[in-house]
Design an enzyme around this catalytic site. Sequence first.
Site, short mmCIF file in Angstrom:
data_model
loop_
_atom_site.label_atom_id
_atom_site.label_comp_id
_atom_site.label_asym_id
_atom_site.label_seq_id
_atom_site.Cartn_x
_atom_site.Cartn_y
_atom_site.Cartn_z
CG ASP A 195 3.29 -10.15 -11.86
OD1 ASP A 195 2.73 -9.09 -11.44
OD2 ASP A 195 2.72 -10.26 -13.09
CG HIS A 196 -0.04 -11.45 -9.79
ND1 HIS A 196 -1.13 -10.61 -9.20
CD2 HIS A 196 -0.19 -11.04 -11.04
CE1 HIS A 196 -1.74 -9.95 -10.18
NE2 HIS A 196 -1.16 -10.06 -11.33
CG ASP A 230 -2.66 -10.81 -6.28
OD1 ASP A 230 -3.39 -10.31 -5.18
OD2 ASP A 230 -2.74 -11.34 -7.01
CD GLU A 268 -0.55 -12.49 -15.77
OE1 GLU A 268 0.10 -12.07 -16.60
OE2 GLU A 268 -0.73 -11.93 -14.53
CG HIS A 313 -4.22 -10.91 -15.42
ND1 HIS A 313 -4.53 -11.50 -14.01
CD2 HIS A 313 -3.45 -9.74 -15.32
CE1 HIS A 313 -3.51 -10.75 -13.42
NE2 HIS A 313 -2.94 -9.99 -13.96
N GLY A 314 -5.43 -11.02 -19.77
CA GLY A 314 -5.93 -11.55 -21.08
C GLY A 314 -6.29 -10.47 -22.15
CG HIS A 353 -1.73 -5.76 -12.13
ND1 HIS A 353 -1.34 -6.89 -11.50
CD2 HIS A 353 -0.95 -4.83 -11.69
CE1 HIS A 353 -0.37 -6.79 -10.57
NE2 HIS A 353 0.15 -5.38 -10.66
N GLY A 354 -3.01 -6.01 -16.15
CA GLY A 354 -3.89 -6.34 -17.56
C GLY A 354 -3.63 -5.52 -18.47
CG ASN A 375 2.09 -5.82 -14.58
OD1 ASN A 375 3.01 -5.10 -14.41
ND2 ASN A 375 1.69 -6.65 -13.70
CB ILE A 376 2.45 -5.38 -21.60
CG1 ILE A 376 1.95 -5.91 -23.10
CG2 ILE A 376 3.86 -5.09 -21.52
CD1 ILE A 376 2.05 -5.31 -23.92
CB THR A 378 -1.77 -11.35 -23.06
OG1 THR A 378 -2.21 -11.80 -21.49
CG2 THR A 378 -2.77 -12.27 -24.02
#
Length: 468
Positions: A195-196, A230, A268, A313-314, A353-354, A375-376, A378
């Site tokens: 990821d990132h 990223d 994140e 994110h979150g 994302h998020g 993306n999952i 949280t």
Amino acid sequence: MAMSAVAFTNVAVTPTAQAPKALAARTTQPGQGDEARQGPTLMKLSSGLALGALACRRSMRTSRKAQAIDEKRFPVLSRSEAPLGVFPKMPKTVHPGVVTGQALKDLLNHAKENGYAIPAVNCVSSSSINACIEAARKMDAPIMIQFSAGGAQFYAGKGLDNTQFHAAIAGAVSGAYHVRAVAEQYGVPVILHTDHCAKKLLPWFDGLMEANERFFEQQGEPLFSSHMLDLSEEPLEENIEICVKYLERMAKFNCGLEMELGITGGEEDGVNNEDANPEDLYSKPEEILQVYDALSKVDNGFFTVAAAFGNVHGVYQPGNVRLEPKILDRAQKYIAEKVGMEEGSKPVSFVFHGGSGSDLKDIREAVGYGVIKMNIDTDTQWSYWSGIKDFETKYHDYLQTQIGNPDGEDKPNKKYYDPRACIRSAEESTVQRMEQCFEDLRCVNVLGLGPPAPPSNVMGPRRGGLPA
């Protein structure tokens, strides 16, 4: 790499206990030479003989014929070059285990063409990896396992020095080998991803490139399926320039690239964009076209784009996040027109994302515009913790001392505080949350295997497990 395949009907057919015997039997196939008949003693050969055997295997790759294999194999250790099996509903290149190269391209294109997206979960342990792949098999679907730099460092151990991101590199490689060791056993295709990676993390990325190149020399494919850069905090021109440079390198060993433009809000893994400029949360079609034009020129390059359409994110209170999936639709139409594609084409493979906490309407709309991955993180963090929390609540009175509980002062509590018990509860909770994610993304029954058979010979803490 030439790959043969056989019909794949379900998960296991041979008990694990028989695998070593069968593995030895495979080493005596005609044409494999005396070295191959040594079985487990191969590990005792000198490095020179081992390299000779490796060269021999490479020369046989293109000539090996398809053959029926009625057992599981151990892909990191096995001599077998051919992946096991194909799926009734998938392109023939897509096989159980980690998919790379053409199989990766075909899988993601299949998702776009058939209107579903693949869940991508950030994992920090072998337990979280296992839970996600278990959920994928249960939902008869592919999955993406990915590691952030911080998650990879944790996987290696926080007691390990991380100078020049050594621990983060080691953790990602270790996690990749774990995925490769178990993914094929579960019988689903797995995309192995990181990821990132911001500019300051490029030494980590470089270490993973070297790991891919070494694995490619030995196995004819990269260790990972793909990686994400990223560089969204950098000027767009610099972002694109660095992505092109890395994609040119990655294309040589058939590895995919995910790039990001625009900013994903929220926080994140130590990256905090909670105060980001609102305009940066929404990408422009012209910017996405710049990315598409530049990366499309890389020979043998394969890429996806994490464009910003309000992603955060979150998980936040309803109304605090404003997603605009139509940005993706406008970009697809704009790019298709500029490059001369037919109306209705979706030239870009987008990633979302998020995804945690997002409205189902926004998720489904984004998938309709060419999102092939979401993306999952949280929500799966919460589900894992929730499983442990619920376990403690249920067995609280058995978890306070080693000896003594409501059943008697002399009764032992070992099977309750055995870490396998609460960790399994965390895995089960995560599997349940992932089922919802697969449903949201319309990624259910896309392989054609049907439901898995119940696992046999499952051993638990103290053999008897815990009372219901």
